[in-house]
Design an enzyme around this catalytic site. Structure first.
Site, PDB file in Angstrom:
ATOM      1  N   HIS A 421       0.574  -1.232   0.308  1.00  0.00           N
ATOM      2  CA  HIS A 421      -0.183  -0.130   0.231  1.00  0.00           C
ATOM      3  C   HIS A 421       0.839   1.168  -0.266  1.00  0.00           C
ATOM      4  O   HIS A 421       0.419   2.400  -0.060  1.00  0.00           O
ATOM      5  CB  HIS A 421      -0.810  -0.289   1.173  1.00  0.00           C
ATOM      6  CG  HIS A 421      -2.394   0.778   1.009  1.00  0.00           C
ATOM      7  ND1 HIS A 421      -2.568   2.250   0.432  1.00  0.00           N
ATOM      8  CD2 HIS A 421      -3.618   0.424   1.335  1.00  0.00           C
ATOM      9  CE1 HIS A 421      -3.337   3.093   0.340  1.00  0.00           C
ATOM     10  NE2 HIS A 421      -4.053   1.344   0.930  1.00  0.00           N
ATOM     11  N   TYR A 535     -15.191   5.713   8.133  1.00  0.00           N
ATOM     12  CA  TYR A 535     -14.059   5.943   7.587  1.00  0.00           C
ATOM     13  C   TYR A 535     -14.288   5.999   5.462  1.00  0.00           C
ATOM     14  O   TYR A 535     -14.592   4.624   5.383  1.00  0.00           O
ATOM     15  CB  TYR A 535     -12.471   5.457   7.533  1.00  0.00           C
ATOM     16  CG  TYR A 535     -11.598   5.434   6.594  1.00  0.00           C
ATOM     17  CD1 TYR A 535     -10.753   6.653   7.201  1.00  0.00           C
ATOM     18  CD2 TYR A 535     -11.088   5.145   5.706  1.00  0.00           C
ATOM     19  CE1 TYR A 535      -9.085   6.761   6.905  1.00  0.00           C
ATOM     20  CE2 TYR A 535     -10.560   5.651   4.768  1.00  0.00           C
ATOM     21  CZ  TYR A 535      -9.062   6.198   5.616  1.00  0.00           C
ATOM     22  OH  TYR A 535      -7.907   6.673   4.776  1.00  0.00           O
ATOM     23  N   THR A 548      -4.608  10.338  -0.829  1.00  0.00           N
ATOM     24  CA  THR A 548      -6.326  10.120  -0.386  1.00  0.00           C
ATOM     25  C   THR A 548      -6.408  11.475   1.015  1.00  0.00           C
ATOM     26  O   THR A 548      -5.565  12.020   1.447  1.00  0.00           O
ATOM     27  CB  THR A 548      -5.896   9.009   1.188  1.00  0.00           C
ATOM     28  OG1 THR A 548      -5.433   8.996   1.395  1.00  0.00           O
ATOM     29  CG2 THR A 548      -6.313   8.095  -0.510  1.00  0.00           C
TER      30      THR A 548
END
Ligand SMILES: *[C@@H]1O[C@H](CO)[C@@H](O)[C@H](O)[C@H]1NC(C)=O
Ligand SMILES: *[C@@H]1O[C@H](CO)[C@@H](O)[C@H](O)[C@H]1NC(C)=O
Ligand SMILES: *[C@@H]1O[C@H](CO)[C@@H](O)[C@H](O)[C@H]1NC(C)=O
Length: 743
Positions: A421, A535, A548
């Site tokens: 990630h 979230y 993000t």
């Protein structure tokens, strides 16, 4: 290669002008000189005074070139500045479709004009505005508003006091430092986010951070494992070539330069991302053995059939794993510090270093899995869940979790991928994966008996088996135990929701994303009897190096709607709730979110060594419902009309809180939404199933038999297309925002 690269750099450097515009400027100046007139209102004469131009002189040519270039470069800078200024305008996103403001009406053609030249992949980045730092009062009041429905009155009073105290004292000081950083940094969040959220995290990255992507739901293009690997590897390498030649659309590929030839290497304090400029092979894992597979031969990319044959050689190789080789990958699945220590002690010299280097420097990692996976057999649903688990963690040692991504090819030809990630976010990987699936099935294709196409050169060298000399004391067992416990605890559920999709939701004039988000909250409410901090990942790609921002999608309005669901005013409340959600999403996209700002203030406070009870509390609140939409970006590659079965399942990730859910969804075509739900078995309150989500989606649409208003609805079809938040998100991902500019 080199000269092409240079031309690319040149074009990139002068965006939004084109290199040929130099000639226009030159002709313009020469024409003025010839005609003795001066449209530049004295500017050229001024320049001439400093760089006197005397035609018929030997040096004059050089001087003319100098003046022209100078003018041309200032023109470029001016254009770029204007484009940046224009792109900082975001008000259009908040306007209702059909009610465009006068400013937007002027703005649209201007942007269209300035950005009409097709930008290369990276040139467009330099025209994007910087992410602004919001005012501290704004962030604090947005935060308080977002937690209001989750807290009781006394709790809220306490939190407000904390927040006000922060705002009037420490907050201002931290904010000054942050503003200072925003002056020199390209993006005030992204570097800290990468470092503190991903690279410095010392726990396992498997399940906690890595995520997966799935194959087609109903079809497997071939059942021959080696052939599927052949086409998949070829498609991935074709994508890499596009990245290198900058042939992809610019908004899509944020950070895609680190997609290939990249690994995350462990350190004691922090991990680092390492990237290599050349890497002409992939690393392959099969039955406990590691191989190096060269994918180029004398500069030529091997044909899919050649790669298939090479993979088949690996599958046919019966040699047993060397001592310690089979479970080596578990090191990348466990805690980071033990892995860093092991790597230093046993893998920093000799054959072990050479072999590890090959894995880390490979273009990407391929696992040839011994299992069969997919929606099949007597228990298709259960098998789909096992497929998700297999992609998320496998056996904990048969994927290389540090690699930017690992592709998994199963025995029955199913495929999938597991992505790390830190280097980029899911939309970038989703774009790669969509391209790969489409190229594999529709471009490269298979022969009738399921093999790859292409010629074969008979004299290809065997894939190289990696050699290890792993001493018995180099134990992976503790890493494996940590990883195994984590993996065993993950409860995954994947289900396609086919009752309706985007088509019907849009008929109700509601954003599909808002609809699904509110459904998820309703499902959570019915499941757990309350609301929770929710979230939702959104993108900040309208800014340079944007990654993000969090949408706190549980809002006052969504709670009001859900508690009133069975009552009269439900419809109106739903409209309010979905409008509110869209507004929150837009604010997150335009740099007016809450969480990244607070996160950066927290980092500043850590640097300064000061404690803020407010920030500490905010940053430790658990996200019990963590959600993310996987965008569909290249629908044009999939012909769902003629091949309705070639539906991609999207991907998913693990739960963020121990007692919460991780939910990922992908909106496919007009009539389907795929959900991936995960939670932990060790929490007695959570179960990953589809009951509540399915029910919530249904109970909602039934309460909303909205009659489309005639006439106006499609009068602004195009802007509807753009302004509808859901589609807009898809658009920013796929750079259709540019399409819009060209329109
Ligand atoms: C927008 O422009 C129109 C004329 O083109 C004018 O009538 C209208 O008042 C303007 N609206 C605003 C908000 O300025
Ligand atoms: C939240 O909703 C309640 C009741 O619906 C209302 O009284 C309150 O003012 C709202 N708070 C905010 C910050 O909008
Ligand atoms: C990765 O390696 C390939 C093959 O050597 C090279 O052509 C390419 O430029 C590298 N990719 C990146 C993004 O550096």
């Amino acid at each position: 290669g080199k000269s092409l690269l240079f031309v690319g750099d040149l074009i990139k450097g002068v965006y939004p002008a084109s290199p040929s515009s130099w000639l226009f400027v030159a002709i313009g100046i020469l024409a003025t000189m010839y005609m003795q007139s001066d449209p530049s209102m004295g500017l050229i004469t001024k320049i001439q005074q400093h760089l006197p131009l005397r035609v018929h002189n030997d040096e004059s040519v050089q001087r003319i070139v100098g003046v022209v270039t100078l003018l041309w470069l200032s023109l470029i800078l001016a254009l770029r500045f204007c484009l940046k200024l224009l792109l900082s305008y975001h008000q259009w996103m908040f306007e209702k479709h059909g009610r465009m403001s006068n400013t937007t009406k002027v703005w649209v053609p201007l942007v269209r004009l300035l950005s009409s030249r097709k930008p290369l992949l990276y040139s467009y980045q330099s025209s994007l505005p910087h992410l602004p730092v919001p005012a501290i009062q704004d962030t604090v009041s947005r935060y308080l508003e977002s937690v209001r429905p989750l807290l009781t009155d006394p709790e809220f009073k306490r939190m407000s006091d904390l927040a006000n105290e922060f705002e009037s004292n420490l907050g201002n000081r931290l904010q000054r430092y942050l503003k200072l950083k925003a002056l020199w940094a390209t993006n005030y969040v992204s570097d800290w986010w990468e470092e503190y959220v991903y690279l410095r995290s010392r726990g396992p990255i498997m399940v906690n951070s890595n995520y997966y992507g799935m194959d087609f739901l109903y079809v497997t293009p071939t059942s021959v494992q080696a052939a599927r690997a052949g086409n998949t590897i070829t498609a991935l390498l074709l994508y890499r070539r596009k990245v290198n030649r900058e042939e992809l659309k610019p908004c899509v590929c944020v950070f895609c330069e680190r997609m290939f030839n990249t690994t995350r290497t462990p350190g004691v304090e922090t991990d680092v991302l390492q990237h290599w400029l050349d890497s002409e092979f992939v690393a392959v894992y099969h039955r406990g053995r590691y191989f190096r597979l060269w994918v180029y031969r004398a500069g030529r990319l091997l044909s899919p059939r050649e790669i298939e044959d090479q993979i088949q050689r690996i599958l046919d190789d019966a040699s047993p794993p060397l001592p310690g080789e089979e479970k080596l990958g578990a090191l990348t699945a466990g805690d980071r510090i033990p892995w860093a220590q092991m790597r230093k002690q046993y893998f920093s010299s000799g054959v072990n270093k050479r072999s590890l280097d090959i894995i880390e420097r490979a273009a990407f990692f391929v696992t040839l899995d011994d299992e069969e996976q997919g929606m099949r057999g007597d228990d298709p649903e259960g098998n789909l869940d096992r497929y998700a688990k297999s992609l998320l963690h496998g056996k904990c040692y048969d994927r290389w979790f540090d690699k930017s991504f690992s592709v998994v090819i199963y025995k029955n030809g199913k495929s999938g991928l597991n992505a790390e990630h830190s280097w980029a976010d899911a939309p970038t990987v989703a774009h790669l994966w969509e391209y790969t699936l489409a190229t594999d099935a529709f471009q490269l294709g298979y022969t009738e008996d399921g093999h790859c196409k292409g010629d074969v050169e008979p004299s290809l060298p065997q894939p190289q088996r990696l050699v290890w000399n792993i001493p018995a004391e180099a134990q992976v067992s503790s890493s494996l135990a940590v990883a195994q416990a984590l993996a065993d605890d993950v409860d995954c559920h994947v289900f396609p929701f086919r009752e309706f999709g985007k088509g019907r939701i849009k008929k109700c004039r509601v954003s599909p994303d808002a609809f699904i988000q509110i459904s998820l909250q309703l499902a959570y409410y019915r499941d757990r009897g309350g609301f929770c901090l929710t979230y939702e990942a959104s993108m900040t790609r309208l800014f340079r190096e944007g990654r993000t921002e969090t949408v706190r999608s549980c809002s006052n309005e969504s709670c009001a709607f859900i508690t009133a669901l069975e009552k009269e005013e439900c419809r109106r409340l739903f409209q309010l709730a979905s409008e509110r959600h869209q507004n929150l999403y837009r604010m997150a996209m335009t740099g007016a979110g809450i969480d990244r700002h607070l996160f950066c203030l927290y980092v500043v406070s850590k640097y300064l060594g000061v404690e803020s009870p407010f920030l500490k509390e905010v940053l430790s609140e658990p996200w019990r419902l963590s959600t993310s939409q996987t965008p569909v970006q290249q629908m044009n590659l999939f012909d769902l009309k003629n091949h309705p079965d070639f539906i991609s399942l999207g991907g998913g990730f693990g739960p963020v809180a121990d007692d919460g859910y991780g939910v990922s969804y992908i909106i496919v075509g007009e009539d389907m939404v795929n959900f991936h739900v995960s939670s932990k078995y060790s929490c007695s309150q959570t179960v990953s199933n589809n009951h509540f989500i399915r029910q919530a989606m249904m109970s909602y649409i039934q309460g909303m038999a909205i009659v489309p208003r005639k006439g106006r609805m499609y009068a602004f079809a195009h802007f509807h297309f753009l302004f509808n938040h859901q589609l807009f998100i898809v658009n920013t991902h796929s750079s259709k925002i540019f399409f819009f500019f060209f329109f």
